[in-house]
Design a protein around this motif. Structure first.
Motif, PDB file in Angstrom:
ATOM      1  N   PRO A 207       0.834  -1.208   0.000  1.00 40.32           N
ATOM      2  CA  PRO A 207       0.000   0.000   0.000  1.00 40.32           C
ATOM      3  C   PRO A 207       0.870   1.261   0.000  1.00 40.32           C
ATOM      4  O   PRO A 207       2.032   1.208   0.424  1.00 40.32           O
ATOM      5  N   LYS A 233      -3.038  -4.530  -5.632  1.00 41.95           N
ATOM      6  CA  LYS A 233      -3.188  -5.294  -4.387  1.00 41.95           C
ATOM      7  C   LYS A 233      -2.233  -6.466  -4.498  1.00 41.95           C
ATOM      8  O   LYS A 233      -2.080  -7.026  -5.593  1.00 41.95           O
ATOM      9  N   ARG A 258       3.288 -15.712   2.310  1.00 42.86           N
ATOM     10  CA  ARG A 258       2.236 -16.040   1.332  1.00 42.86           C
ATOM     11  C   ARG A 258       2.848 -16.557   0.025  1.00 42.86           C
ATOM     12  O   ARG A 258       2.300 -17.455  -0.611  1.00 42.86           O
ATOM     13  N   SER A 280       9.485  -3.757   8.152  1.00 48.32           N
ATOM     14  CA  SER A 280       8.250  -3.286   8.816  1.00 48.32           C
ATOM     15  C   SER A 280       7.821  -4.179   9.965  1.00 48.32           C
ATOM     16  O   SER A 280       6.976  -3.772  10.766  1.00 48.32           O
ATOM     17  N   ARG A 302      15.817  -5.095   6.657  1.00 45.94           N
ATOM     18  CA  ARG A 302      16.165  -3.737   7.124  1.00 45.94           C
ATOM     19  C   ARG A 302      15.146  -3.285   8.144  1.00 45.94           C
ATOM     20  O   ARG A 302      14.084  -3.916   8.321  1.00 45.94           O
ATOM     21  N   GLY A 304      13.141   0.195  10.065  1.00 48.16           N
ATOM     22  CA  GLY A 304      12.855   1.628  10.015  1.00 48.16           C
ATOM     23  C   GLY A 304      11.581   1.933  10.753  1.00 48.16           C
ATOM     24  O   GLY A 304      10.999   1.061  11.390  1.00 48.16           O
ATOM     25  N   SER A 414       1.010  -6.416  13.015  1.00 45.86           N
ATOM     26  CA  SER A 414       0.221  -7.469  12.392  1.00 45.86           C
ATOM     27  C   SER A 414       0.274  -7.299  10.880  1.00 45.86           C
ATOM     28  O   SER A 414      -0.223  -6.299  10.362  1.00 45.86           O
ATOM     29  N   GLY A 415       0.909  -8.235  10.196  1.00 44.52           N
ATOM     30  CA  GLY A 415       1.015  -8.125   8.738  1.00 44.52           C
ATOM     31  C   GLY A 415       1.635  -6.805   8.316  1.00 44.52           C
ATOM     32  O   GLY A 415       1.345  -6.289   7.245  1.00 44.52           O
ATOM     33  N   GLY A 416       2.494  -6.239   9.156  1.00 36.48           N
ATOM     34  CA  GLY A 416       3.189  -4.996   8.818  1.00 36.48           C
ATOM     35  C   GLY A 416       2.436  -3.746   9.248  1.00 36.48           C
ATOM     36  O   GLY A 416       2.949  -2.640   9.097  1.00 36.48           O
ATOM     37  N   TYR A 417       1.217  -3.902   9.753  1.00 37.84           N
ATOM     38  CA  TYR A 417       0.482  -2.738  10.272  1.00 37.84           C
ATOM     39  C   TYR A 417       0.643  -2.664  11.782  1.00 37.84           C
ATOM     40  O   TYR A 417       0.598  -3.696  12.453  1.00 37.84           O
ATOM     41  N   PHE A 447      -0.079 -13.436   9.578  1.00 40.67           N
ATOM     42  CA  PHE A 447       0.223 -12.041   9.890  1.00 40.67           C
ATOM     43  C   PHE A 447       1.413 -11.868  10.832  1.00 40.67           C
ATOM     44  O   PHE A 447       1.742 -10.745  11.211  1.00 40.67           O
ATOM     45  N   LYS A 473     -15.634  -3.440  15.012  1.00 40.45           N
ATOM     46  CA  LYS A 473     -15.556  -3.301  13.550  1.00 40.45           C
ATOM     47  C   LYS A 473     -16.206  -2.026  13.054  1.00 40.45           C
ATOM     48  O   LYS A 473     -15.802  -1.472  12.028  1.00 40.45           O
ATOM     49  N   ASN A 478     -10.181  -2.275   9.929  1.00 42.08           N
ATOM     50  CA  ASN A 478     -10.331  -3.735  10.058  1.00 42.08           C
ATOM     51  C   ASN A 478      -9.070  -4.447  10.564  1.00 42.08           C
ATOM     52  O   ASN A 478      -9.155  -5.417  11.299  1.00 42.08           O
ATOM     53  N   LYS A 483      -8.235 -10.820  16.439  1.00 45.42           N
ATOM     54  CA  LYS A 483      -8.709 -11.997  15.695  1.00 45.42           C
ATOM     55  C   LYS A 483      -9.464 -12.953  16.628  1.00 45.42           C
ATOM     56  O   LYS A 483     -10.086 -13.904  16.170  1.00 45.42           O
TER      57      LYS A 483
END
Ligand code: MLC
Ligand code: AMP
Length: 513
Positions: A207, A233, A258, A280, A302, A304, A414-417, A447, A473, A478, A483
């Motif tokens: 993203p 995506k 994945r 990330s 890396r 950051g 979580s998954g980079g977020y 994730f 939610k 989201n 989870k």
């Protein structure tokens, strides 16, 4: 440099032949370097026509598209400040960001115009445009009438280029202010450190509202005049198919796991690739080793953050500063990038003994200017000698490699977020029948880590876990939704009365693995 505007540095790296393909999309569309130049000029002219004060904020919540990238370039070009927002954010989150940043311009998806424009106009924003991922919307309609030449606004190194909101362990999100100098210096260092070549082709799969996809990936390709294959995506099969035409891939660890699940991932399929970069979130050593076995490539990890862009990296080529080391070591995030001072500090605020664990502090031209309109918070996060306290816990080994071993901030990645438990606990604690809650991160095969909510009901009240999750939610993005939600009789506490999240993490660590 006569004009330190980041756009000028990116534009200067465009190839001589502007008709070459700069971006090919997963829809089969091709954009030339000339297209990027002309389109960003037209949108910059549109911004100029609004007669905004210099360094106005342009807040953008749109689906990923090349036109959204053009809007970013145009914002820099016109001398304004880009403020990207995750498309998953809900109205309460957007209301806070817009209220706090007071953008002069808001750009949203056509389908969201109703509620976003209401929030924006209420907050005093005068211009709200729409931009769809299919080139629809009022932004491009208006820009179509503008000239396709534009002289970039003169900006100083210290002038703001972007504000990225990051949540906090307490209180509301903070806007990290990044300058033209921060972003340009980081892009220039990575150009050399990662050995970019003019004929590199980057698979852009992330993203474009966070540091990784917006700055590291896009600046990396543009400042090298390298082509991008643009995925709206992430699709693991398509990414693997494209390895045969590309050379560089950047992803969060979830993208690698994945792709590892795909039988088409083979050494032959990856043989055209030069460099795989991960960041990330922590890359598990299992993923690092499996990737090597399945493709023959050693992932370069890396490290950051939003406040600093890139800080450390495993070597791409030999690094003379570290005895000519060229080895990419799994489980480490490599060496501080040239120009970055990194130190590890103990509880007593003194540097620890070499090899010992402590808080990571950093200083360098890439380190942000501070949090938007939060001078006290900014002062708290910097030391007297100008180091930024990252909130990450780590050590530097005898060969100079940095290891991240944990975080002093209560944060789930979580998954980079990034997901801040305090924000979710605050929402749960307001729900009827809830006495108290704790949100923890536990290992997850896809994730990396996911949130789990542990909730205590008030005496005599019933709490339905499914109801807790569904009401979250409606309020939060989201990816922040835990989870799993479990109603528990009590929470373990230490002698100070603080919830022992490490005990809870241990207790629930096998929920998903
Ligand atoms: C989606 N979901 C997530 C999630 N992404 N939940 C937790 N964590 C995530 N990261 C939710 C969805 O809303 C959905 O919920 C369910 O999980 C399954 O979704 P999915 O279809 O599997 O997800 P997908 O859309 O494929 O997205 C997964 C992803 C995405 C990994 C592609 O999360 C992603 O692009 N992550 C990258 C983030 C990133 O760019 N980070 C960089 C930050 S910069 P439901 O309920 O709707 O079914 C930074 C600094 C640095 O950290 O160093 O780089
Ligand atoms: P953000 O606020 O989204 O910029 O997230 C930054 C945080 O992500 C850092 O402070 C780290 O905790 C984490 N992070 C980034 N890269 C890595 C990495 N390679 N390994 C472990 N953690 C990382």
């Amino acid at each position: 440099m006569s004009n330190p505007n980041l756009f000028v540095a990116l534009r200067a790296a465009f190839p001589q032949d502007l008709d070459r393909v700069a971006i090919e999309t997963d829809e089969g569309l091709c954009y030339s370097w000339r297209d990027l130049d002309r389109a960003s000029a037209m949108v910059a002219n549109l911004l100029d026509s609004l007669a905004l004060p210099p360094a106005s904020r342009v807040a953008v919540q749109v689906e990923k598209s090349v036109e959204a990238l053009v809007l970013y370039l145009a914002t820099l070009r016109a001398g304004h400040v880009f403020l990207p927002l995750n498309t998953a954010y809900q109205s309460a989150e957007i209301e806070y960001f817009i209220g706090n940043a007071e953008p002069a311009v808001v750009v949203c998806s056509p389908g969201q115009f109703g509620w976003v424009s209401k929030i924006a106009f209420t907050a005093g924003t005068r211009h709200v445009f729409t931009l769809g991922d299919d080139r629809s919307g009022s932004l491009l309609e208006r820009a179509a009438h503008m000239g396709d030449r534009h002289t970039p606004a003169v900006r100083g190194d210290d002038d703001l280029a972007a504000i990225l909101y990051t949540s906090g362990t307490t209180g509301r999100s903070k806007g990290a202010m990044l300058t033209h100098g921060n972003l340009r210096s980081n892009a220039e260092v990575l150009k050399t450190y990662w050995g970019w070549k003019p004929d590199d082709v980057l698979i852009h799969a992330l993203p474009i509202f966070h540091v990784h996809g917006l700055f590291v990936a896009i600046h990396g390709a543009l400042i090298n005049g390298s082509k991008m294959f643009w995925m709206s995506k992430f699709d693991p099969r398509l990414a693997i198919r494209k390895f045969s035409e590309a050379t560089v891939f950047m992803g969060v660890p979830t993208l690698y796991t994945r792709m590892l699940a795909e039988p088409t991932l083979t050494p032959a399929q990856a043989s055209h690739m030069r460099l795989f970069i991960s960041g990330s979130a922590p890359l598990l050593i299992e993923t690092f080793n499996e990737w090597k076995a399945r493709t023959g490539h050693t992932i370069l990890e890396r490290y950051g953050m939003s406040e600093t862009a890139m800080l450390t990296s495993n070597p791409c080529n030999a690094d003379a500063r570290f005895g000519g080391a060229a080895e990419r070591r799994g489980g480490t995030v490599g060496f501080p990038l040239p120009g970055v001072d990194l130190r590890v500090v103990g509880e007593d605020a003194q540097a620890v003994q070499p090899g010992d664990i402590g808080g990571i502090q950093v200083r360098g031209p890439n380190v942000f200017k501070g949090y938007w309109r939060m001078p006290e918070k900014t002062a708290e996060e910097f030391t007297a000698d100008g180091f930024f306290k990252t909130g990450d816990v780590g050590r530097v080994d005898e060969r100079g490699y940095v290891h991240i071993v944990g975080r002093s901030k209560d944060l789930i990645i979580s998954g980079g977020y990034n997901v801040y438990p305090a924000e979710i606990e605050g929402c749960i604690n307001e729900m009827p029948g809830v006495a108290e809650s704790a949100v923890i991160g536990v290992p997850h095969p896809d994730f990396g880590e996911v949130g789990v909510a542990l909730v205590i009901a008030r005496a005599g009240a019933q709490v339905d876990p499914a109801q807790v999750l569904s009401s979250l939610k409606s309020r939060l993005a989201n990816f922040k939704i835990p989870k799993r939600c479990l109603v528990v009789p009590g929470l373990p506490r230490n002698t100070m009365g603080k919830v022992q999240k490490n005990v809870l993490r241990e207790e629930h660590k096998a929920l998903f693995v």
